[in-house]
Design a protein around this motif. Structure first.
Motif, PDB file in Angstrom:
ATOM      1  N   TRP A 250      22.828  -6.377  39.683  1.00  0.00           N
ATOM      2  CA  TRP A 250      23.472  -6.119  41.068  1.00  0.00           C
ATOM      3  C   TRP A 250      22.200  -5.567  41.988  1.00  0.00           C
ATOM      4  O   TRP A 250      21.403  -4.802  41.271  1.00  0.00           O
ATOM      5  N   ALA A 251      22.134  -6.098  42.958  1.00  0.00           N
ATOM      6  CA  ALA A 251      20.789  -5.665  44.016  1.00  0.00           C
ATOM      7  C   ALA A 251      21.179  -4.562  44.596  1.00  0.00           C
ATOM      8  O   ALA A 251      21.432  -4.469  45.677  1.00  0.00           O
ATOM      9  N   VAL A 252      20.902  -3.499  43.827  1.00  0.00           N
ATOM     10  CA  VAL A 252      21.042  -1.969  44.022  1.00  0.00           C
ATOM     11  C   VAL A 252      19.959  -1.448  43.589  1.00  0.00           C
ATOM     12  O   VAL A 252      19.327  -1.514  42.339  1.00  0.00           O
ATOM     13  N   PRO A 253      19.372  -0.275  44.133  1.00  0.00           N
ATOM     14  CA  PRO A 253      18.133   0.444  43.731  1.00  0.00           C
ATOM     15  C   PRO A 253      18.297   0.874  42.186  1.00  0.00           C
ATOM     16  O   PRO A 253      17.374   0.787  41.445  1.00  0.00           O
ATOM     17  N   ALA A 254      19.416   1.266  41.712  1.00  0.00           N
ATOM     18  CA  ALA A 254      19.568   1.789  40.410  1.00  0.00           C
ATOM     19  C   ALA A 254      19.046   0.856  39.330  1.00  0.00           C
ATOM     20  O   ALA A 254      18.817   1.055  38.357  1.00  0.00           O
ATOM     21  N   ALA A 255      19.784  -0.578  39.852  1.00  0.00           N
ATOM     22  CA  ALA A 255      19.613  -1.631  38.741  1.00  0.00           C
ATOM     23  C   ALA A 255      18.166  -2.097  38.796  1.00  0.00           C
ATOM     24  O   ALA A 255      17.710  -2.585  37.739  1.00  0.00           O
ATOM     25  N   ARG A 256      17.550  -2.013  39.934  1.00  0.00           N
ATOM     26  CA  ARG A 256      16.227  -2.431  40.072  1.00  0.00           C
ATOM     27  C   ARG A 256      15.298  -1.461  39.091  1.00  0.00           C
ATOM     28  O   ARG A 256      14.363  -2.106  38.541  1.00  0.00           O
ATOM     29  N   LYS A 257      15.545  -0.257  39.451  1.00  0.00           N
ATOM     30  CA  LYS A 257      14.845   0.778  38.751  1.00  0.00           C
ATOM     31  C   LYS A 257      14.954   0.663  37.087  1.00  0.00           C
ATOM     32  O   LYS A 257      13.877   0.653  36.461  1.00  0.00           O
ATOM     33  N   ALA A 258      16.168   0.513  36.684  1.00  0.00           N
ATOM     34  CA  ALA A 258      16.381   0.179  35.278  1.00  0.00           C
ATOM     35  C   ALA A 258      15.616  -0.918  34.709  1.00  0.00           C
ATOM     36  O   ALA A 258      15.287  -1.171  33.622  1.00  0.00           O
ATOM     37  N   LEU A 259      15.693  -1.902  35.628  1.00  0.00           N
ATOM     38  CA  LEU A 259      15.173  -3.439  35.037  1.00  0.00           C
ATOM     39  C   LEU A 259      13.623  -3.069  34.918  1.00  0.00           C
ATOM     40  O   LEU A 259      12.964  -3.430  33.888  1.00  0.00           O
ATOM     41  N   GLU A 260      13.154  -2.488  36.106  1.00  0.00           N
ATOM     42  CA  GLU A 260      11.657  -2.218  35.857  1.00  0.00           C
ATOM     43  C   GLU A 260      11.136  -1.539  34.867  1.00  0.00           C
ATOM     44  O   GLU A 260      10.274  -1.651  33.860  1.00  0.00           O
TER      45      GLU A 260
ATOM     46  N   THR B 220      24.585 -17.009  34.914  1.00  0.00           N
ATOM     47  CA  THR B 220      25.803 -17.735  34.398  1.00  0.00           C
ATOM     48  C   THR B 220      26.797 -17.872  35.621  1.00  0.00           C
ATOM     49  O   THR B 220      27.724 -18.972  35.336  1.00  0.00           O
ATOM     50  N   HIS B 221      26.823 -17.262  36.543  1.00  0.00           N
ATOM     51  CA  HIS B 221      27.794 -17.412  37.567  1.00  0.00           C
ATOM     52  C   HIS B 221      27.501 -16.358  38.771  1.00  0.00           C
ATOM     53  O   HIS B 221      26.599 -15.631  38.729  1.00  0.00           O
ATOM     54  N   LEU B 222      28.323 -16.565  39.931  1.00  0.00           N
ATOM     55  CA  LEU B 222      27.983 -16.193  41.180  1.00  0.00           C
ATOM     56  C   LEU B 222      28.308 -14.786  41.588  1.00  0.00           C
ATOM     57  O   LEU B 222      27.955 -13.998  42.276  1.00  0.00           O
ATOM     58  N   HIS B 223      28.944 -14.106  40.447  1.00  0.00           N
ATOM     59  CA  HIS B 223      29.437 -12.500  40.952  1.00  0.00           C
ATOM     60  C   HIS B 223      28.378 -11.655  41.271  1.00  0.00           C
ATOM     61  O   HIS B 223      27.364 -11.948  40.561  1.00  0.00           O
ATOM     62  N   GLN B 224      28.460 -10.732  42.127  1.00  0.00           N
ATOM     63  CA  GLN B 224      27.283 -10.005  42.452  1.00  0.00           C
ATOM     64  C   GLN B 224      26.414  -9.247  41.572  1.00  0.00           C
ATOM     65  O   GLN B 224      25.300  -9.129  41.396  1.00  0.00           O
ATOM     66  N   ASP B 225      27.246  -8.817  40.369  1.00  0.00           N
ATOM     67  CA  ASP B 225      26.390  -8.265  39.375  1.00  0.00           C
ATOM     68  C   ASP B 225      25.641  -9.082  38.367  1.00  0.00           C
ATOM     69  O   ASP B 225      24.917  -8.671  37.415  1.00  0.00           O
ATOM     70  N   HIS B 226      25.702 -10.443  38.784  1.00  0.00           N
ATOM     71  CA  HIS B 226      24.905 -11.487  37.970  1.00  0.00           C
ATOM     72  C   HIS B 226      23.912 -12.099  38.619  1.00  0.00           C
ATOM     73  O   HIS B 226      22.963 -12.425  38.299  1.00  0.00           O
ATOM     74  N   TYR B 227      24.123 -12.344  40.151  1.00  0.00           N
ATOM     75  CA  TYR B 227      23.390 -13.113  40.771  1.00  0.00           C
ATOM     76  C   TYR B 227      22.409 -12.513  41.815  1.00  0.00           C
ATOM     77  O   TYR B 227      21.392 -12.856  42.271  1.00  0.00           O
ATOM     78  N   SER B 228      22.974 -11.315  42.577  1.00  0.00           N
ATOM     79  CA  SER B 228      22.339 -10.809  43.601  1.00  0.00           C
ATOM     80  C   SER B 228      20.866 -10.348  43.424  1.00  0.00           C
ATOM     81  O   SER B 228      20.029 -10.574  44.498  1.00  0.00           O
ATOM     82  N   GLN B 229      20.586  -9.730  42.266  1.00  0.00           N
ATOM     83  CA  GLN B 229      19.179  -9.052  41.992  1.00  0.00           C
ATOM     84  C   GLN B 229      18.330 -10.305  41.683  1.00  0.00           C
ATOM     85  O   GLN B 229      17.001 -10.101  42.214  1.00  0.00           O
TER      86      GLN B 229
ATOM     87  N   PRO C 290      27.817  -2.979  49.534  1.00  0.00           N
ATOM     88  CA  PRO C 290      26.456  -3.219  49.823  1.00  0.00           C
ATOM     89  C   PRO C 290      25.922  -4.327  50.545  1.00  0.00           C
ATOM     90  O   PRO C 290      26.803  -5.491  50.275  1.00  0.00           O
ATOM     91  N   GLU C 291      24.824  -4.526  51.282  1.00  0.00           N
ATOM     92  CA  GLU C 291      24.624  -5.725  51.811  1.00  0.00           C
ATOM     93  C   GLU C 291      23.765  -6.575  50.802  1.00  0.00           C
ATOM     94  O   GLU C 291      22.844  -6.216  50.396  1.00  0.00           O
ATOM     95  N   LEU C 292      24.055  -7.617  50.569  1.00  0.00           N
ATOM     96  CA  LEU C 292      23.666  -8.737  49.865  1.00  0.00           C
ATOM     97  C   LEU C 292      23.352 -10.006  50.499  1.00  0.00           C
ATOM     98  O   LEU C 292      23.764 -10.498  51.545  1.00  0.00           O
ATOM     99  N   ASP C 293      22.147 -10.553  49.802  1.00  0.00           N
ATOM    100  CA  ASP C 293      21.731 -11.750  50.705  1.00  0.00           C
ATOM    101  C   ASP C 293      22.124 -12.891  49.930  1.00  0.00           C
ATOM    102  O   ASP C 293      21.658 -13.416  48.686  1.00  0.00           O
ATOM    103  N   TRP C 294      23.330 -13.803  50.164  1.00  0.00           N
ATOM    104  CA  TRP C 294      23.572 -14.845  49.705  1.00  0.00           C
ATOM    105  C   TRP C 294      22.811 -16.187  49.780  1.00  0.00           C
ATOM    106  O   TRP C 294      23.342 -17.287  50.354  1.00  0.00           O
ATOM    107  N   GLN C 295      21.839 -16.348  49.280  1.00  0.00           N
ATOM    108  CA  GLN C 295      21.114 -17.403  49.614  1.00  0.00           C
ATOM    109  C   GLN C 295      21.250 -18.336  48.218  1.00  0.00           C
ATOM    110  O   GLN C 295      21.643 -17.920  47.164  1.00  0.00           O
ATOM    111  N   PRO C 296      21.013 -19.768  48.605  1.00  0.00           N
ATOM    112  CA  PRO C 296      21.208 -20.712  47.355  1.00  0.00           C
ATOM    113  C   PRO C 296      20.231 -20.605  46.517  1.00  0.00           C
ATOM    114  O   PRO C 296      19.187 -20.064  46.558  1.00  0.00           O
TER     115      PRO C 296
END
Length: 341
Positions: free
Chosen positions: A52-62, A81-90, A152-158
């Protein structure tokens, strides 16, 4: 191997040679974390799902990638795997910085276009399903709660690549098979490493919970029927290590698929009995059933989870009607079911 809540411990956890499971936090969600899988490849990293494109997930991934001597620039491709925000947005957020490539199932295109249009009602489809299930009051309650909640503001780009059909994904050191598994969402994919005996399962097969079906921005055609077909297709493959999006790694895809198929078979039978006993709408049927592993009453669930329960009841009843086990008819916008005589 992690069990229980241990699976959410931060870090890069090895699951196979060159493959690491990275749990990332999810904001305000009962699931609490999502697993991203990093595959080390001669040309860089390939990640299955993104978080998910949130700061905590970004920090944990880095931090997790840093433990392996990598940074975000080492990621050359996301297989989502699919479009849900916790899979795609980051994946979209990281692509803005590094230009990484994203692949996503083509069946997700209608929902992505709906979300990208900036709608004020992202839950329009499930709320409409609730009203058709005879749960208008619950639909109004969920609409109020989701309207008041800060999203959260997410960017739904293709994506850069739309996946269609079964296909091979060639990495420099291994070959994956991309397999369409519609049901959880219309464009869900799993990724199989036949040589290593791994299945990157996304939300198609989860170890501790029954995946939701058909919860997406644009309603899909017969999602439960397609989900069960997808489960059987995966069951027909050689067994593999289960690498799920939520929960610990499992040692047998087959065993968990068998459990899920049995669950839905039992649910269909229970719902047919409820209709025979006089319940007519999906909401009325849902009220007769126990929910979650704790076997709670429907009214004891939070409103969001009641919405999922009622809508999945409707999908089961629609499948029963398709199988000729109940009859369905529509009255004033509500679908009613009756026994077949």
């Amino acid at each position: 191997m992690a069990t229980g809540s241990d699976w959410m411990t931060p870090g890069a956890h090895p699951v196979a040679d060159g493959v690491y499971r990275i749990p990332l936090p999810m904001p305000g969600d009962a699931l609490r974390a999502v697993n991203v899988y990093a595959i080390e490849d001669d040309a860089g990293l390939v990640l299955v799902d993104a978080g998910w494109a949130v700061p905590a997930a970004r920090k944990a991934l880095e931090a997790a990638l840093g433990d392996r001597g990598h940074d975000l620039a080492a990621i050359r491709r996301f297989l989502v795997t699919h479009l849900h925000q916790d899979h795609y947005s980051q994946a979209v957020a990281i692509r803005r910085e590094t230009g990484v490539s994203i692949a996503l199932g083509a069946g997700e295109q209608p929902s992505l276009e709906f979300m990208a249009a900036g709608t004020d009602e992202p839950y329009a489809a499930p709320l409409a399903q609730l009203r058709a299930a005879g749960a208008a009051d619950l639909a109004d309650q969920v609409k109020r709660l989701t309207s008041d909640a800060e999203q959260p503001e997410l960017d739904w780009q293709p994506p850069d690549e739309w996946l269609s059909g079964e296909r091979e994904v060639a990495l420099s050191g291994r070959r994956l098979r991309a397999l369409p598994t519609p049901g959880h969402t219309a464009g869900h994919y799993v990724f199989r490493d036949p040589q290593a005996g791994l299945l990157f399962a996304g939300d198609h097969v989860l170890p501790g919970i029954t995946p939701s079906v058909g919860f997406e921005a644009v309603a899909a055609h017969r999602p439960l029927g397609r989900y069960l077909e997808s489960l059987r297709a995966v069951r027909a493959l050689p067994d593999a290590l289960l690498l799920p999006a939520h929960g610990p790694v499992g040692d047998s895809v087959h065993r968990r698929v068998d459990e899920l198929l049995a669950h839905h078979r039992d649910r269909l039978a229970e719902m047919a009995v409820a209709v025979g006993a006089g319940a007519r709408t999906a909401y009325q049927v849902a009220l007769t059933l126990p929910w979650t592993r704790r076997r709670r009453a429907l009214d004891d669930l939070p409103p969001y989870h009641r919405m999922l329960a009622v809508n999945e009841t409707a999908l089961h009843l629609d499948l029963l009607a398709e199988q000729g086990r109940v009859a369905a008819h529509r009255v004033d916008g509500v679908t009613a079911y009756r026994p077949v005589t």
